[in-house]
Design a protein around this motif. Structure first.
Motif, PDB file in Angstrom:
ATOM      1  N   ARG A  23      14.985 -26.271  11.090  1.00  0.00           N
ATOM      2  CA  ARG A  23      16.283 -26.464  10.435  1.00  0.00           C
ATOM      3  C   ARG A  23      16.884 -27.838  10.731  1.00  0.00           C
ATOM      4  NH1 ARG A  23      17.087 -21.274  13.086  1.00  0.00           N
ATOM      5  NH2 ARG A  23      16.603 -19.566  11.632  1.00  0.00           N
ATOM      6  N   GLY A  24      16.199 -28.620  11.567  1.00  0.00           N
ATOM      7  CA  GLY A  24      16.737 -29.934  11.921  1.00  0.00           C
ATOM      8  C   GLY A  24      17.672 -29.908  13.102  1.00  0.00           C
ATOM      9  N   ASN A  25      17.657 -28.797  13.880  1.00  0.00           N
ATOM     10  CA  ASN A  25      18.499 -28.671  15.072  1.00  0.00           C
ATOM     11  C   ASN A  25      17.638 -28.917  16.303  1.00  0.00           C
ATOM     12  OD1 ASN A  25      20.622 -27.879  13.367  1.00  0.00           O
ATOM     13  ND2 ASN A  25      19.977 -25.731  13.462  1.00  0.00           N
ATOM     14  N   TYR A  26      17.737 -30.084  16.909  1.00  0.00           N
ATOM     15  CA  TYR A  26      16.819 -30.492  17.975  1.00  0.00           C
ATOM     16  C   TYR A  26      17.353 -30.242  19.377  1.00  0.00           C
ATOM     17  CZ  TYR A  26      15.116 -32.838  13.810  1.00  0.00           C
ATOM     18  OH  TYR A  26      14.688 -33.105  12.534  1.00  0.00           O
ATOM     19  N   GLY A  27      18.595 -29.745  19.487  1.00  0.00           N
ATOM     20  CA  GLY A  27      19.186 -29.511  20.797  1.00  0.00           C
ATOM     21  C   GLY A  27      18.435 -28.489  21.627  1.00  0.00           C
ATOM     22  N   CYS A  28      17.686 -27.599  20.985  1.00  0.00           N
ATOM     23  CA  CYS A  28      16.932 -26.582  21.737  1.00  0.00           C
ATOM     24  C   CYS A  28      15.893 -27.212  22.655  1.00  0.00           C
ATOM     25  CB  CYS A  28      16.263 -25.598  20.780  1.00  0.00           C
ATOM     26  SG  CYS A  28      15.056 -26.356  19.659  1.00  0.00           S
ATOM     27  N   LEU A  29      15.492 -28.443  22.387  1.00  0.00           N
ATOM     28  CA  LEU A  29      14.491 -29.100  23.226  1.00  0.00           C
ATOM     29  C   LEU A  29      15.039 -29.439  24.608  1.00  0.00           C
ATOM     30  CD1 LEU A  29      12.867 -31.547  20.625  1.00  0.00           C
ATOM     31  CD2 LEU A  29      11.863 -29.461  21.572  1.00  0.00           C
ATOM     32  N   LEU A  30      16.355 -29.511  24.743  1.00  0.00           N
ATOM     33  CA  LEU A  30      16.954 -29.916  26.011  1.00  0.00           C
ATOM     34  C   LEU A  30      16.800 -28.855  27.100  1.00  0.00           C
ATOM     35  CD1 LEU A  30      20.219 -31.623  24.704  1.00  0.00           C
ATOM     36  CD2 LEU A  30      18.101 -32.713  25.475  1.00  0.00           C
ATOM     37  N   LYS A  31      16.469 -27.625  26.716  1.00  0.00           N
ATOM     38  CA  LYS A  31      16.296 -26.582  27.733  1.00  0.00           C
ATOM     39  C   LYS A  31      14.900 -26.595  28.337  1.00  0.00           C
ATOM     40  CE  LYS A  31      15.158 -22.806  24.536  1.00  0.00           C
ATOM     41  NZ  LYS A  31      15.642 -21.546  23.932  1.00  0.00           N
ATOM     42  N   TYR A  32      13.989 -27.380  27.767  1.00  0.00           N
ATOM     43  CA  TYR A  32      12.635 -27.505  28.329  1.00  0.00           C
ATOM     44  C   TYR A  32      12.644 -28.601  29.391  1.00  0.00           C
ATOM     45  CZ  TYR A  32      10.991 -24.620  24.441  1.00  0.00           C
ATOM     46  OH  TYR A  32      10.787 -23.589  23.551  1.00  0.00           O
ATOM     47  N   GLU A  33      12.026 -28.315  30.528  1.00  0.00           N
ATOM     48  CA  GLU A  33      12.036 -29.265  31.637  1.00  0.00           C
ATOM     49  C   GLU A  33      11.058 -30.416  31.453  1.00  0.00           C
ATOM     50  OE1 GLU A  33      11.397 -27.139  35.232  1.00  0.00           O
ATOM     51  OE2 GLU A  33      13.272 -25.972  35.089  1.00  0.00           O
ATOM     52  N   ASP A  34      10.084 -30.247  30.582  1.00  0.00           N
ATOM     53  CA  ASP A  34       9.071 -31.280  30.408  1.00  0.00           C
ATOM     54  C   ASP A  34       9.689 -32.552  29.836  1.00  0.00           C
ATOM     55  OD1 ASP A  34       6.765 -32.784  29.215  1.00  0.00           O
ATOM     56  OD2 ASP A  34       5.671 -31.046  29.965  1.00  0.00           O
ATOM     57  N   PRO A  35       9.410 -33.726  30.423  1.00  0.00           N
ATOM     58  CA  PRO A  35       9.953 -34.990  29.908  1.00  0.00           C
ATOM     59  C   PRO A  35       9.574 -35.258  28.450  1.00  0.00           C
ATOM     60  CG  PRO A  35       9.028 -35.306  32.100  1.00  0.00           C
ATOM     61  CD  PRO A  35       8.638 -33.929  31.668  1.00  0.00           C
ATOM     62  N   ASP A  46      -9.838 -27.166   1.587  1.00  0.00           N
ATOM     63  CA  ASP A  46      -8.768 -26.375   0.963  1.00  0.00           C
ATOM     64  C   ASP A  46      -7.415 -26.884   1.448  1.00  0.00           C
ATOM     65  OD1 ASP A  46      -7.530 -24.450  -0.565  1.00  0.00           O
ATOM     66  OD2 ASP A  46      -7.751 -22.853   0.920  1.00  0.00           O
ATOM     67  N   ILE A  47      -7.206 -28.200   1.330  1.00  0.00           N
ATOM     68  CA  ILE A  47      -5.986 -28.841   1.826  1.00  0.00           C
ATOM     69  C   ILE A  47      -4.893 -28.734   0.772  1.00  0.00           C
ATOM     70  CG2 ILE A  47      -4.992 -30.957   2.761  1.00  0.00           C
ATOM     71  CD1 ILE A  47      -7.869 -31.842   3.444  1.00  0.00           C
ATOM     72  N   ARG A  48      -3.769 -28.114   1.162  1.00  0.00           N
ATOM     73  CA  ARG A  48      -2.650 -27.888   0.259  1.00  0.00           C
ATOM     74  C   ARG A  48      -1.350 -28.297   0.946  1.00  0.00           C
ATOM     75  NH1 ARG A  48      -2.636 -22.277   0.321  1.00  0.00           N
ATOM     76  NH2 ARG A  48      -4.115 -22.425   2.040  1.00  0.00           N
ATOM     77  N   ALA A  49      -0.304 -28.490   0.149  1.00  0.00           N
ATOM     78  CA  ALA A  49       0.965 -28.940   0.717  1.00  0.00           C
ATOM     79  C   ALA A  49       2.128 -28.467  -0.134  1.00  0.00           C
ATOM     80  CB  ALA A  49       0.985 -30.463   0.829  1.00  0.00           C
ATOM     81  N   THR A  50       3.319 -28.566   0.450  1.00  0.00           N
ATOM     82  CA  THR A  50       4.554 -28.342  -0.285  1.00  0.00           C
ATOM     83  C   THR A  50       5.646 -29.212   0.318  1.00  0.00           C
ATOM     84  OG1 THR A  50       6.253 -26.733  -0.932  1.00  0.00           O
ATOM     85  CG2 THR A  50       5.158 -26.352   1.169  1.00  0.00           C
ATOM     86  N   GLU A  51       6.514 -29.743  -0.525  1.00  0.00           N
ATOM     87  CA  GLU A  51       7.676 -30.505  -0.070  1.00  0.00           C
ATOM     88  C   GLU A  51       8.971 -29.832  -0.517  1.00  0.00           C
ATOM     89  OE1 GLU A  51       7.092 -35.012  -0.053  1.00  0.00           O
ATOM     90  OE2 GLU A  51       5.598 -34.371  -1.532  1.00  0.00           O
ATOM     91  N   THR A  52       8.859 -28.642  -1.110  1.00  0.00           N
ATOM     92  CA  THR A  52      10.044 -27.945  -1.609  1.00  0.00           C
ATOM     93  C   THR A  52      10.381 -26.701  -0.798  1.00  0.00           C
ATOM     94  OG1 THR A  52       8.684 -26.701  -3.194  1.00  0.00           O
ATOM     95  CG2 THR A  52       9.665 -28.757  -3.962  1.00  0.00           C
ATOM     96  N   ASP A  53       9.400 -26.100  -0.159  1.00  0.00           N
ATOM     97  CA  ASP A  53       9.624 -24.907   0.664  1.00  0.00           C
ATOM     98  C   ASP A  53       9.121 -25.224   2.072  1.00  0.00           C
ATOM     99  OD1 ASP A  53       9.888 -22.462   1.850  1.00  0.00           O
ATOM    100  OD2 ASP A  53       8.879 -21.327   0.275  1.00  0.00           O
ATOM    101  N   LEU A  54      10.041 -25.495   2.985  1.00  0.00           N
ATOM    102  CA  LEU A  54       9.678 -25.964   4.322  1.00  0.00           C
ATOM    103  C   LEU A  54       9.849 -24.878   5.389  1.00  0.00           C
ATOM    104  CD1 LEU A  54      11.190 -29.568   4.167  1.00  0.00           C
ATOM    105  CD2 LEU A  54       8.868 -28.804   3.598  1.00  0.00           C
TER     106      LEU A  54
END
Length: 231
Positions: free
Chosen positions: A109-121, A162-170
């Protein structure tokens, strides 16, 4: 956090030549335990800056560049791997961190604050880079992979098809994504990855295979499908 530092070579080849090279690798390399008959599935959500800096750096051939992605092997998985690949001359450095499904969905969702709870640098570094440089989810790429392993020099040879992609449904964990092919069904991508040097008997088999060099990544193949229409 897991870190891998190695060389990577990429090639185009037909599915017929893939089968032929696979038969030749079978007696001399170990098949990945997850291969099965048709290989295993990989799905990656790629992030990029608002002005697509990582995509442009790759297309322009910059020596120092990066890619950031979330990777899963099953939409029902309870975790994802947050990975950063950095190109440094002839070598690739890949670092990865296992994050929970809930945190992966927050990153999705673009919310990166959850990474701050991980101790790994590494988690702190990803938070800083993705937050300050305004990274956003850009595309999902999915494909099937067949992999071979040699313990010496951590050699790994993979065939992606069988390489496929989408840029509309993430929605990374969605069981049903409407995806389009970015490579025709008759070709695949061969990747040769190793530390230091490639063992001669494997190098000879790969060199004898009918293939052509590939300079564009699967991420760029996926983005090119839409970006070419916005120029």
């Amino acid at each position: 956090m897991n870190e891998v530092y190695r060389q990577e070579k990429k090639y185009f080849m037909t599915m017929v030549d893939m089968k032929r090279l696979s038969w030749e690798l079978d007696p001399v390399m170990i098949q990945d335990a997850h291969n099965g008959i048709h290989g295993y599935s990989i799905r990656s959500l790629y992030f990029d800056t608002v002005n697509d800096k990582d995509y442009e750096d790759k297309i322009n051939g910059l020596e120092l560049r990066r890619k950031i992605r979330l990777r899963i092997y099953d939409p029902a998985a309870d975790f994802a791997m947050l990975e950063m690949k950095q190109k440094e001359g002839d070598f690739q450095k890949k670092r990865s961190l296992r994050v929970s499904r809930e945190d992966a969905m927050e990153l999705n969702r673009g919310n990166y604050g959850c990474l701050l709870k991980y101790e790994d640098p590494f988690a702190q570094e990803c938070f800083g880079v993705m937050h300050m440089q305004c990274y956003r989810p850009k595309t999902i790429v999915e494909y099937r992979r067949k992999a071979y392993i040699a313990k010496e020099n951590k050699i790994r040879i993979t065939f992606d098809h069988d390489i496929r992609a989408t840029e509309t449904d993430l929605r990374l964990f969605s069981p049903n994504l409407n995806m389009y092919p970015v490579l025709d069904a008759f070709h695949c991508v061969l990747e040769v990855k190793y530390n230091g040097f490639l063992l001669t008997y494997i190098k000879n088999l790969v060199n004898e295979a009918n293939k052509s060099s590939l300079s564009v990544s699967k991420y760029c193949l996926a983005r090119s499908a839409s970006l070419k229409f916005s120029l």
